[in-house]
Design a protein around this motif. Structure first.
Motif, PDB file in Angstrom:
ATOM      1  N   PHE A 126       0.834  -1.204   0.000  1.00  0.00           N
ATOM      2  CA  PHE A 126       0.000   0.000   0.000  1.00  0.00           C
ATOM      3  C   PHE A 126       0.868   1.253   0.000  1.00  0.00           C
ATOM      4  O   PHE A 126       0.591   2.207  -0.720  1.00  0.00           O
ATOM      5  CB  PHE A 126      -0.912  -0.012   1.228  1.00  0.00           C
ATOM      6  N   LEU A 127       1.924   1.254   0.823  1.00  0.00           N
ATOM      7  CA  LEU A 127       2.885   2.353   0.839  1.00  0.00           C
ATOM      8  C   LEU A 127       4.212   1.864   0.273  1.00  0.00           C
ATOM      9  O   LEU A 127       4.591   0.709   0.485  1.00  0.00           O
ATOM     10  CB  LEU A 127       3.128   2.857   2.260  1.00  0.00           C
ATOM     11  N   SER A 128       4.912   2.745  -0.406  1.00  0.00           N
ATOM     12  CA  SER A 128       6.254   2.398  -0.849  1.00  0.00           C
ATOM     13  C   SER A 128       7.178   2.345   0.357  1.00  0.00           C
ATOM     14  O   SER A 128       6.864   2.877   1.439  1.00  0.00           O
ATOM     15  CB  SER A 128       6.778   3.446  -1.838  1.00  0.00           C
ATOM     16  N   SER A 129       8.340   1.726   0.198  1.00  0.00           N
ATOM     17  CA  SER A 129       9.299   1.623   1.292  1.00  0.00           C
ATOM     18  C   SER A 129       9.752   3.002   1.752  1.00  0.00           C
ATOM     19  O   SER A 129       9.888   3.264   2.959  1.00  0.00           O
ATOM     20  CB  SER A 129      10.514   0.795   0.840  1.00  0.00           C
ATOM     21  N   ASP A 130       9.957   3.926   0.793  1.00  0.00           N
ATOM     22  CA  ASP A 130      10.389   5.282   1.141  1.00  0.00           C
ATOM     23  C   ASP A 130       9.305   6.018   1.925  1.00  0.00           C
ATOM     24  O   ASP A 130       9.599   6.712   2.905  1.00  0.00           O
ATOM     25  CB  ASP A 130      10.732   6.071  -0.122  1.00  0.00           C
ATOM     26  N   ALA A 131       8.051   5.865   1.498  1.00  0.00           N
ATOM     27  CA  ALA A 131       6.947   6.532   2.191  1.00  0.00           C
ATOM     28  C   ALA A 131       6.803   5.994   3.611  1.00  0.00           C
ATOM     29  O   ALA A 131       6.582   6.757   4.559  1.00  0.00           O
ATOM     30  CB  ALA A 131       5.651   6.351   1.410  1.00  0.00           C
ATOM     31  N   ALA A 132       6.938   4.676   3.759  1.00  0.00           N
ATOM     32  CA  ALA A 132       6.844   4.066   5.088  1.00  0.00           C
ATOM     33  C   ALA A 132       7.945   4.596   6.001  1.00  0.00           C
ATOM     34  O   ALA A 132       7.706   4.891   7.185  1.00  0.00           O
ATOM     35  CB  ALA A 132       6.922   2.548   4.981  1.00  0.00           C
ATOM     36  N   TRP A 161       7.118   8.122   7.190  1.00  0.00           N
ATOM     37  CA  TRP A 161       6.094   8.130   8.236  1.00  0.00           C
ATOM     38  C   TRP A 161       6.668   7.640   9.569  1.00  0.00           C
ATOM     39  O   TRP A 161       6.304   8.149  10.634  1.00  0.00           O
ATOM     40  CB  TRP A 161       4.903   7.274   7.820  1.00  0.00           C
ATOM     41  N   GLU A 162       7.582   6.691   9.508  1.00  0.00           N
ATOM     42  CA  GLU A 162       8.216   6.231  10.744  1.00  0.00           C
ATOM     43  C   GLU A 162       9.012   7.365  11.391  1.00  0.00           C
ATOM     44  O   GLU A 162       8.996   7.531  12.620  1.00  0.00           O
ATOM     45  CB  GLU A 162       9.123   5.036  10.471  1.00  0.00           C
ATOM     46  N   THR A 163       9.692   8.152  10.566  1.00  0.00           N
ATOM     47  CA  THR A 163      10.424   9.307  11.088  1.00  0.00           C
ATOM     48  C   THR A 163       9.469  10.313  11.722  1.00  0.00           C
ATOM     49  O   THR A 163       9.766  10.907  12.767  1.00  0.00           O
ATOM     50  CB  THR A 163      11.217   9.981   9.947  1.00  0.00           C
ATOM     51  N   THR A 164       8.316  10.499  11.103  1.00  0.00           N
ATOM     52  CA  THR A 164       7.311  11.414  11.646  1.00  0.00           C
ATOM     53  C   THR A 164       6.848  10.960  13.024  1.00  0.00           C
ATOM     54  O   THR A 164       6.727  11.762  13.956  1.00  0.00           O
ATOM     55  CB  THR A 164       6.102  11.509  10.700  1.00  0.00           C
ATOM     56  N   ILE A 165       6.589   9.655  13.175  1.00  0.00           N
ATOM     57  CA  ILE A 165       6.152   9.124  14.466  1.00  0.00           C
ATOM     58  C   ILE A 165       7.222   9.352  15.524  1.00  0.00           C
ATOM     59  O   ILE A 165       6.935   9.809  16.642  1.00  0.00           O
ATOM     60  CB  ILE A 165       5.815   7.633  14.348  1.00  0.00           C
ATOM     61  N   SER A 209       0.471 -10.506  10.494  1.00  0.00           N
ATOM     62  CA  SER A 209       1.927 -10.426  10.285  1.00  0.00           C
ATOM     63  C   SER A 209       2.194  -9.938   8.869  1.00  0.00           C
ATOM     64  O   SER A 209       2.676 -10.678   8.002  1.00  0.00           O
ATOM     65  CB  SER A 209       2.565 -11.802  10.519  1.00  0.00           C
ATOM     66  N   ILE A 210       1.870  -8.686   8.642  1.00  0.00           N
ATOM     67  CA  ILE A 210       2.002  -8.105   7.311  1.00  0.00           C
ATOM     68  C   ILE A 210       3.393  -7.503   7.137  1.00  0.00           C
ATOM     69  O   ILE A 210       4.133  -7.308   8.098  1.00  0.00           O
ATOM     70  CB  ILE A 210       0.921  -7.039   7.066  1.00  0.00           C
ATOM     71  N   GLU A 211       3.743  -7.213   5.909  1.00  0.00           N
ATOM     72  CA  GLU A 211       5.059  -6.678   5.602  1.00  0.00           C
ATOM     73  C   GLU A 211       5.038  -5.154   5.541  1.00  0.00           C
ATOM     74  O   GLU A 211       3.973  -4.529   5.467  1.00  0.00           O
ATOM     75  CB  GLU A 211       5.554  -7.259   4.274  1.00  0.00           C
ATOM     76  N   LYS A 212       6.205  -4.571   5.585  1.00  0.00           N
ATOM     77  CA  LYS A 212       6.353  -3.119   5.553  1.00  0.00           C
ATOM     78  C   LYS A 212       5.613  -2.539   4.351  1.00  0.00           C
ATOM     79  O   LYS A 212       5.790  -2.983   3.217  1.00  0.00           O
ATOM     80  CB  LYS A 212       7.843  -2.762   5.462  1.00  0.00           C
ATOM     81  N   GLY A 213       4.744  -1.565   4.612  1.00  0.00           N
ATOM     82  CA  GLY A 213       3.980  -0.935   3.547  1.00  0.00           C
ATOM     83  C   GLY A 213       2.628  -1.557   3.295  1.00  0.00           C
ATOM     84  O   GLY A 213       1.788  -0.965   2.608  1.00  0.00           O
ATOM     85  N   ASP A 214       2.370  -2.752   3.840  1.00  0.00           N
ATOM     86  CA  ASP A 214       1.073  -3.403   3.653  1.00  0.00           C
ATOM     87  C   ASP A 214       0.015  -2.759   4.540  1.00  0.00           C
ATOM     88  O   ASP A 214       0.322  -2.165   5.585  1.00  0.00           O
ATOM     89  CB  ASP A 214       1.151  -4.893   4.002  1.00  0.00           C
ATOM     90  N   ALA A 215      -1.246  -2.928   4.138  1.00  0.00           N
ATOM     91  CA  ALA A 215      -2.376  -2.438   4.930  1.00  0.00           C
ATOM     92  C   ALA A 215      -3.325  -3.590   5.221  1.00  0.00           C
ATOM     93  O   ALA A 215      -3.599  -4.410   4.345  1.00  0.00           O
ATOM     94  CB  ALA A 215      -3.114  -1.334   4.186  1.00  0.00           C
TER      95      ALA A 215
END
Length: 346
Positions: A84-90, A93-97, A276-282
């Protein structure tokens, strides 16, 4: 005549003692079961079950993709969108959190959801006058998350698809808002009679405790969890499949001792699904589904308070997540615990 001191114990006392031992052992076993961290075998099994939520039809039109997601939500109460999100976008967002949690006077609070080890950052919608009078960073974050809920997912080629087993997942021009609109129409609610009711940033850390089993609303609605790291042993959300319906089986048993879903060739049984989803999954689930965020880092496999033997914890130590809630305009609601669920059910 046998003395009272040497009389055999009464059957009722023996039965009571055995019952006490049985209950004590069951409680011990349950505590051990609850304290366990998710291992590789459980994650693999969960991924197989999640594969069954993939859009695997040969028809990848917007209508067909929406139809399959809605079928998953109707039958199981949950569906999944890969990449759902690209690796860069994820990562952004992690930096934002991390930045928001680091603010002493920010929007975040601890604990969240009735569980220790979780930091919860709730974003509030402010009107234009408030924004002009006192601009805040949270306004920009709020707007960016709304854009995430409305972003159209497009795959230009098979290279843009996430492979799950033998399946490739395509999105073909749909957004979370599209799925929500069709979902509410099926529930007899107007396509314009719903909104984004909550936006949250969530961070689960090691040594966190389990949330209580709860549901987000007693009325129809959708909750979306977007993983910003791979969700492995680091506290995956557990969702009781089909618990959004009124005729689900083994309701209390699934809470007291949830088991992994039984993934047969064409079926997923009513059990707790590990997201147990992967990075960027929704992962998207019906707000009426019983679910909880698992704690982690509390089992005997936890070494010196900060690292697993296999080094997994150091790699996946925290679980940052974006949370988006869609509710009908007339029925917004806070979370409802097990007691409230039971009362609403009966």
């Amino acid at each position: 005549m046998m003395s009272r001191l040497h009389a055999p114990p009464r059957p009722s006392l023996v039965a009571g003692g055995l019952a006490t031992l049985t209950i004590s052992y069951a409680c011990y076993r349950y505590r051990q079961h609850e304290r366990r961290d998710i291992d590789a075998a459980e994650r693999l099994h969960a991924r197989r079950c999640l594969d069954k939520l993939s859009v695997d039809s040969n028809d990848h039109t917007k209508k067909a993709v929406l139809r399959q997601h809605l079928a998953n939500l109707d039958q199981l109460g949950v569906t999944r969108i890969g990449s759902f999100l690209s690796s860069d976008a994820a990562a952004k967002w992690e930096t934002t959190i991390a930045r928001e949690i680091g603010k002493k006077d920010g929007i975040c609070s601890v604990p969240a959801g009735g569980a220790l080890g979780r930091t919860h950052c709730k974003l509030l919608k402010r009107n234009l006058r408030q924004r002009i009078k006192r601009p805040e960073e949270s306004d920009r974050i709020y707007d960016d998350m709304v854009k995430v809920s409305e972003a159209v997912l497009r795959n230009k080629s098979d290279k843009g698809c996430r492979a799950y087993g033998n399946k490739f997942e395509k999105h073909m021009g749909i957004s979370l808002k599209d799925i929500a609109a069709e979902y509410f129409v099926l529930k007899g609610i107007g396509a314009n009679d719903f909104n984004v009711s909550q936006l949250q940033l969530l961070l689960a850390s090691a040594k966190s405790s389990h949330q209580v089993w709860h549901r987000d609303n007693v009325n129809p609605g959708l909750t979306v969890l977007i993983a910003l790291r791979d969700v492995v042993s680091n506290g995956p959300t557990e969702i009781l499949l089909r618990s959004h319906g009124v005729d689900e089986k083994d309701f209390l048993k699934n809470i007291l001792w949830p088991k992994s879903p039984i993934c047969s060739e064409n079926n997923v049984d009513e059990r707790a699904l590990l997201a147990s989803i992967e990075k960027g999954d929704a992962i998207i689930y019906d707000c009426r589904c019983l679910h909880r965020g698992r704690g982690y880092g509390n089992s005997s496999g936890y070494v010196n308070g900060d690292e697993y033997d296999d080094g997994e914890f150091s790699k996946f130590g925290q679980r940052p997540v974006l949370v988006i809630r869609f509710d009908a305009t007339q029925t917004p609601a806070p979370g409802t615990g097990v007691v409230g669920y039971t009362l609403a059910k009966w």
